[in-house]
Design an enzyme around this catalytic site. Structure first.
Site, mmCIF file in Angstrom:
data_model
loop_
_atom_site.group_PDB
_atom_site.id
_atom_site.type_symbol
_atom_site.label_atom_id
_atom_site.label_comp_id
_atom_site.label_asym_id
_atom_site.label_seq_id
_atom_site.Cartn_x
_atom_site.Cartn_y
_atom_site.Cartn_z
ATOM 1 N N ASP A 44 -7.923 -4.308 -4.424
ATOM 2 C CA ASP A 44 -8.510 -4.357 -3.083
ATOM 3 C C ASP A 44 -9.818 -3.571 -3.046
ATOM 4 O OD1 ASP A 44 -7.466 -1.787 -3.184
ATOM 5 O OD2 ASP A 44 -6.256 -1.978 -1.365
ATOM 6 N N SER A 45 -10.178 -2.969 -4.187
ATOM 7 C CA SER A 45 -11.511 -2.390 -4.348
ATOM 8 C C SER A 45 -12.594 -3.432 -4.142
ATOM 9 C CB SER A 45 -11.648 -1.767 -5.742
ATOM 10 O OG SER A 45 -11.218 -2.673 -6.749
ATOM 11 N N ASP A 83 -3.445 -6.658 -6.107
ATOM 12 C CA ASP A 83 -3.235 -5.585 -5.139
ATOM 13 C C ASP A 83 -2.713 -6.114 -3.806
ATOM 14 O OD1 ASP A 83 -3.494 -2.863 -5.628
ATOM 15 O OD2 ASP A 83 -5.683 -2.892 -5.556
ATOM 16 N N LYS A 114 0.727 -4.942 -6.862
ATOM 17 C CA LYS A 114 0.591 -3.481 -6.856
ATOM 18 C C LYS A 114 0.506 -2.982 -5.420
ATOM 19 C CE LYS A 114 -3.256 -1.141 -7.890
ATOM 20 N NZ LYS A 114 -3.341 -0.117 -6.792
ATOM 21 N N GLU A 116 0.526 0.893 -2.978
ATOM 22 C CA GLU A 116 0.296 2.330 -3.022
ATOM 23 C C GLU A 116 1.409 3.101 -2.320
ATOM 24 O OE1 GLU A 116 -3.543 3.219 -1.407
ATOM 25 O OE2 GLU A 116 -4.603 1.817 -2.735
ATOM 26 N N GLU A 183 -4.041 8.034 -10.007
ATOM 27 C CA GLU A 183 -5.477 8.132 -9.715
ATOM 28 C C GLU A 183 -5.859 9.547 -9.324
ATOM 29 O OE1 GLU A 183 -9.067 6.018 -7.135
ATOM 30 O OE2 GLU A 183 -7.054 5.138 -7.132
#
Length: 283
Positions: A44-45, A83, A114, A116, A183
């Site tokens: 999602d970057s 993501d 993925k 978070e 991270e």
């Protein structure tokens, strides 16, 4: 052969390091696949690298699916992770499973999703993995929580925070994830987490004590402008400078009419001068 969860876990077991890069388009993904990159993260970057936002929060599930299937089409061997964007899984395990299911169905070729978070997101991870969808976790600096964390900062500093990150990582493993991104985690803590976990650790700003590494491909190619690269970025090429040089030369060639030249045209397929003259007179 296409890499699988088992392939990657076998690499960890053998002590073989795993290379992952972000990617968001077919053309770049094809190059990465041909280069033998082990894993691609359609992150999602893309909200920042492809859409120009200041963070990842505006990215939607529909957008992730479009970018994800574009990348997956290019990959014959590379393992592709997609993501889950902000608010596509935080509400409940049921929402998380529905979103993950859509991603797998609508972006064929994706091998895992993925998301978070640690202890608090473990029920969502469990729901997804129990449905047969491989999951990569993400703890430490979690970009979707940038506002709560007060910015993009190192996580796990100090004893209390270090223990919290370790507890999050253990919870992600217990919930069924096969890998976890660490991270901006200090080196000694990242190495300890890697030692404690049976699953793959993917470091970004977390030292080579992790099983794998990931970088944003625009960062490692030095394609970003107007900002300071994070401390953990290494520039493996200066593609940004080469691109700007090519764009400048193209602009100049168009202006001075050296492009397109004769060799860039199709004169043999053109009409005769007489016929063109008759068209000119007719119209």
């Amino acid at each position: 052969m296409k890499k699988t969860v088992k392939t990657l876990l076998d690499m960890k077991a053998k002590g073989e390091k795993i290379a992952q890069l972000t990617c968001y388009d077919y053309t770049t993904a094809r190059l990465m696949d041909e280069a033998g990159v082990d894993m691609i993260l359609v992150g999602d970057s893309l909200g920042m690298t492809m859409q120009g936002y200041n963070d990842t929060l505006p990215v939607t599930l529909d957008e992730m699916i479009v970018y994800g299937r574009s990348v997956a089409r290019a990959c014959k061997e590379t393992f592709v992770v997609l993501d889950m964007p902000f608010m596509s899984y935080q509400i409940s395990p049921a929402q998380a499973l529905e979103s993950a299911g859509r991603m797998m169905k609508e972006a064929p070729g994706i091998s895992a999703v993925k998301l978070e978070g640690g202890v608090h997101i473990a029920p969502q991870i469990k729901a997804i993995t129990e449905a047969g969808i491989p999951v990569v976790g993400h703890v430490g600096m979690t970009p979707q929580s940038v506002n709560a964390l007060g910015g993009f900062k190192v996580q796990g500093k100090g004893e209390e925070n270090a223990e919290r990150v370790l507890q999050d990582a253990l919870a992600v493993q217990e919930a069924g994830a096969f890998a976890i991104t660490l991270e901006c985690v200090p080196p000694k803590l990242a190495t300890l987490i890697t030692k404690k976990l049976d699953i793959i650790t993917i470091g970004i700003g977390a030292s080579n004590g992790c099983d794998a590494q990931v970088l944003v491909y625009q960062d490692m190619l030095n394609m970003t402008t107007g900002g300071i690269a994070p401390k953990f970025v290494r520039h493996f090429a200066n593609i940004g400078d080469e691109m700007k040089k090519a764009f400048t030369e193209y602009q100049a060639a168009v202006k001075d009419q050296s492009f397109p030249a004769v060799e860039h045209t199709y004169p043999k397929s053109d009409c005769s001068d007489e016929f063109l003259a008759s068209l000119d007179a007719k119209y």
